[in-house]
Design a protein around this motif. Sequence first.
Motif, PDB file in Angstrom:
ATOM      1  N   TYR A  99      75.648  21.839 -22.760  1.00 26.40           N
ATOM      2  CA  TYR A  99      74.336  21.894 -22.134  1.00 26.40           C
ATOM      3  C   TYR A  99      73.681  20.514 -22.087  1.00 26.40           C
ATOM      4  O   TYR A  99      73.890  19.677 -22.967  1.00 26.40           O
ATOM      5  N   VAL A 100      72.907  20.299 -21.041  1.00 24.88           N
ATOM      6  CA  VAL A 100      72.149  19.058 -20.892  1.00 24.88           C
ATOM      7  C   VAL A 100      71.287  18.861 -22.139  1.00 24.88           C
ATOM      8  O   VAL A 100      70.565  19.774 -22.567  1.00 24.88           O
ATOM      9  N   LYS A 101      71.364  17.683 -22.714  1.00 14.85           N
ATOM     10  CA  LYS A 101      70.693  17.417 -23.991  1.00 14.85           C
ATOM     11  C   LYS A 101      69.187  17.707 -23.916  1.00 14.85           C
ATOM     12  O   LYS A 101      68.622  18.365 -24.795  1.00 14.85           O
ATOM     13  N   GLY A 102      68.531  17.217 -22.885  1.00  9.49           N
ATOM     14  CA  GLY A 102      67.093  17.429 -22.770  1.00  9.49           C
ATOM     15  C   GLY A 102      66.724  18.893 -22.610  1.00  9.49           C
ATOM     16  O   GLY A 102      65.669  19.325 -23.071  1.00  9.49           O
ATOM     17  N   ALA A 103      67.610  19.665 -21.972  1.00  2.80           N
ATOM     18  CA  ALA A 103      67.344  21.091 -21.791  1.00  2.80           C
ATOM     19  C   ALA A 103      67.509  21.838 -23.109  1.00  2.80           C
ATOM     20  O   ALA A 103      66.726  22.732 -23.434  1.00  2.80           O
ATOM     21  N   TRP A 104      68.539  21.477 -23.871  1.00  2.00           N
ATOM     22  CA  TRP A 104      68.732  22.107 -25.176  1.00  2.00           C
ATOM     23  C   TRP A 104      67.555  21.798 -26.103  1.00  2.00           C
ATOM     24  O   TRP A 104      67.024  22.670 -26.786  1.00  2.00           O
ATOM     25  N   GLU A 105      67.105  20.538 -26.092  1.00  2.00           N
ATOM     26  CA  GLU A 105      66.020  20.115 -26.978  1.00  2.00           C
ATOM     27  C   GLU A 105      64.670  20.690 -26.565  1.00  2.00           C
ATOM     28  O   GLU A 105      63.741  20.737 -27.374  1.00  2.00           O
ATOM     29  N   ALA A 106      64.552  21.135 -25.303  1.00  2.64           N
ATOM     30  CA  ALA A 106      63.293  21.725 -24.847  1.00  2.64           C
ATOM     31  C   ALA A 106      62.976  23.023 -25.570  1.00  2.64           C
ATOM     32  O   ALA A 106      61.834  23.492 -25.540  1.00  2.64           O
ATOM     33  N   ASN A 107      63.991  23.587 -26.237  1.00  3.16           N
ATOM     34  CA  ASN A 107      63.826  24.871 -26.907  1.00  3.16           C
ATOM     35  C   ASN A 107      63.854  24.734 -28.425  1.00  3.16           C
ATOM     36  O   ASN A 107      64.302  25.648 -29.117  1.00  3.16           O
ATOM     37  N   GLN A 108      63.369  23.619 -28.916  1.00  4.53           N
ATOM     38  CA  GLN A 108      63.434  23.379 -30.347  1.00  4.53           C
ATOM     39  C   GLN A 108      62.045  23.289 -30.973  1.00  4.53           C
ATOM     40  O   GLN A 108      61.130  22.697 -30.414  1.00  4.53           O
ATOM     41  N   ILE A 109      61.922  23.914 -32.128  1.00  5.17           N
ATOM     42  CA  ILE A 109      60.767  23.732 -33.006  1.00  5.17           C
ATOM     43  C   ILE A 109      61.345  23.380 -34.365  1.00  5.17           C
ATOM     44  O   ILE A 109      61.981  24.204 -35.017  1.00  5.17           O
ATOM     45  N   GLY A 110      61.159  22.132 -34.771  1.00  2.42           N
ATOM     46  CA  GLY A 110      61.768  21.679 -36.021  1.00  2.42           C
ATOM     47  C   GLY A 110      63.277  21.752 -35.918  1.00  2.42           C
ATOM     48  O   GLY A 110      63.873  21.221 -34.971  1.00  2.42           O
ATOM     49  N   ASP A 111      63.913  22.416 -36.862  1.00  5.09           N
ATOM     50  CA  ASP A 111      65.368  22.518 -36.859  1.00  5.09           C
ATOM     51  C   ASP A 111      65.845  23.838 -36.261  1.00  5.09           C
ATOM     52  O   ASP A 111      67.007  24.218 -36.428  1.00  5.09           O
ATOM     53  N   VAL A 112      64.962  24.524 -35.557  1.00  2.43           N
ATOM     54  CA  VAL A 112      65.309  25.798 -34.920  1.00  2.43           C
ATOM     55  C   VAL A 112      65.405  25.613 -33.409  1.00  2.43           C
ATOM     56  O   VAL A 112      64.517  25.023 -32.790  1.00  2.43           O
ATOM     57  N   THR A 113      66.491  26.095 -32.834  1.00  4.14           N
ATOM     58  CA  THR A 113      66.630  26.144 -31.377  1.00  4.14           C
ATOM     59  C   THR A 113      66.551  27.617 -30.994  1.00  4.14           C
ATOM     60  O   THR A 113      67.429  28.404 -31.330  1.00  4.14           O
ATOM     61  N   PHE A 114      65.493  27.989 -30.298  1.00  3.51           N
ATOM     62  CA  PHE A 114      65.191  29.408 -30.114  1.00  3.51           C
ATOM     63  C   PHE A 114      65.725  29.989 -28.802  1.00  3.51           C
ATOM     64  O   PHE A 114      65.499  31.173 -28.511  1.00  3.51           O
ATOM     65  N   ALA A 115      66.435  29.201 -27.997  1.00  2.00           N
ATOM     66  CA  ALA A 115      66.926  29.719 -26.722  1.00  2.00           C
ATOM     67  C   ALA A 115      68.121  28.910 -26.242  1.00  2.00           C
ATOM     68  O   ALA A 115      68.365  27.783 -26.691  1.00  2.00           O
ATOM     69  N   ILE A 116      68.834  29.484 -25.295  1.00  2.20           N
ATOM     70  CA  ILE A 116      69.900  28.787 -24.581  1.00  2.20           C
ATOM     71  C   ILE A 116      69.361  28.459 -23.191  1.00  2.20           C
ATOM     72  O   ILE A 116      68.860  29.358 -22.494  1.00  2.20           O
ATOM     73  N   PRO A 117      69.413  27.200 -22.769  1.00  2.00           N
ATOM     74  CA  PRO A 117      68.881  26.868 -21.442  1.00  2.00           C
ATOM     75  C   PRO A 117      69.712  27.503 -20.334  1.00  2.00           C
ATOM     76  O   PRO A 117      70.931  27.615 -20.446  1.00  2.00           O
ATOM     77  N   TRP A 118      69.033  27.920 -19.277  1.00  2.00           N
ATOM     78  CA  TRP A 118      69.722  28.545 -18.150  1.00  2.00           C
ATOM     79  C   TRP A 118      69.643  27.616 -16.938  1.00  2.00           C
ATOM     80  O   TRP A 118      70.508  26.782 -16.733  1.00  2.00           O
TER      81      TRP A 118
END
Length: 431
Positions: A131-150
């Motif tokens: 996944y595109v790095k910026g898209a993956w990081e858009a779903n992060q709060i702290g050390d939690v990634t709460f979604a998979i970018p579509w």
Amino acid sequence: MKKKLGFLAFLLAMSMVVLAACGNDDSASDKSGDSDGEQITLEFWTMQLQPTFTDYINGIIEDFEAENPNIKIDWLDVPAADLDKKILSAVSTDTAPDVVNLNPTFASQLAELDALVNMEEAVSEDDKALYVKGAWEANQIGDVTFAIPWYLSTSVTLNNKQIFEEAGLDPEKPATTYEEAAEYAKIIKDETGKYGYFPSLDLSLVLQHMVMMGAELTNEDGTEAAFNTPEGLYAFEYFTDLYNEGLIPREALTGDQRATIDMYQAGQVAFFDGSQFIVQVKENAPEIYENTLPSEAITGKSGKKTMSVQNVVVPKQTKNQEAAVKFALFLTNGENQLEFSKLTPILPSNVESLADPYFTEADDDAEPTDLVRIVSASQLESAELLVPPMNNYTELRQAMYDAISAAMLGEMTPQEALDKAEAEWNEILAQ
């Protein structure tokens, strides 16, 4: 105030449900997945994709079920206006679906309640790298990634070549900075009487402009406003000056993005951030479409460009976490995202899709829609979610809009308006 307290009480009730679900002794075995071949049904919700994409989604479901004969997908498409309320209600009553299409802002509210599966733990390193790095990081709060970018989009400027030429400007050298945009706006107004630049300030766009101009919205932990700086003041002064000098339409402040596209299609505006409207221009104003040259997004001191992200999340309430994550990964794989991108002007979040020539090569006879796609994809490396998920986001956004409106309408100086916004943000962030 009562409405707000009611919403907070609702979220508190949700958190209690989530905690109760997490404390269930059977939860680990319930979420073991599909490895034993037991028949499973996953409930999958999307946001307003029917009827346009009914065949596409049904095709993905059929392919997935063929590969996983013990998993059935039950698809429900929900109107965009109803989805947030519907998922909140489902989570609060322990009836959440297994996979849901949400945007980062709303998904983050569920993540704050620990209601979503952490994809840092559920997804392998190899799959994360797809996944595109910026898209993956858009779903992060702290050390939690709460979604998979579509699917994604980045802003692209649409330029009316005819107006550029009428003003004596070279359309092959469009504005790429806010300073150039202001310069071109003056030249075009002086030479043609038309507006050069239409910077919409609708919704979150004020915040996005400020970030691109170099302002930080909050401190690192999101507890205090951080935009009352020279960069923040520059943003307020920039738009106030353009507005007072008559170099941008009144609708930039008082209207919405529909006013932008209407004026562009009527040949009254030379350039604006409007890649999402390119198909509409083609349908409604073919002559303007033929004269449209897409170019990189206008940005400022930060050099950043905005990325919009749509995601899929897996609520923790699912009893089939492994299968739900498997379906989310299948939905967003390279092949499926490439097919989706060819149906509508979006970008895939999967790097395998982006490597396809469809996103990198333009024929000599390429249309503006083709150029929008290629320019948009080329910006992904420098694009990011400029306004991160924040609590009480709607209130914060409105406070900033009200403040810059006061400056542009002459009710306050830009500095006074910025001070007002800072005070209101600090009050909201302290809640």
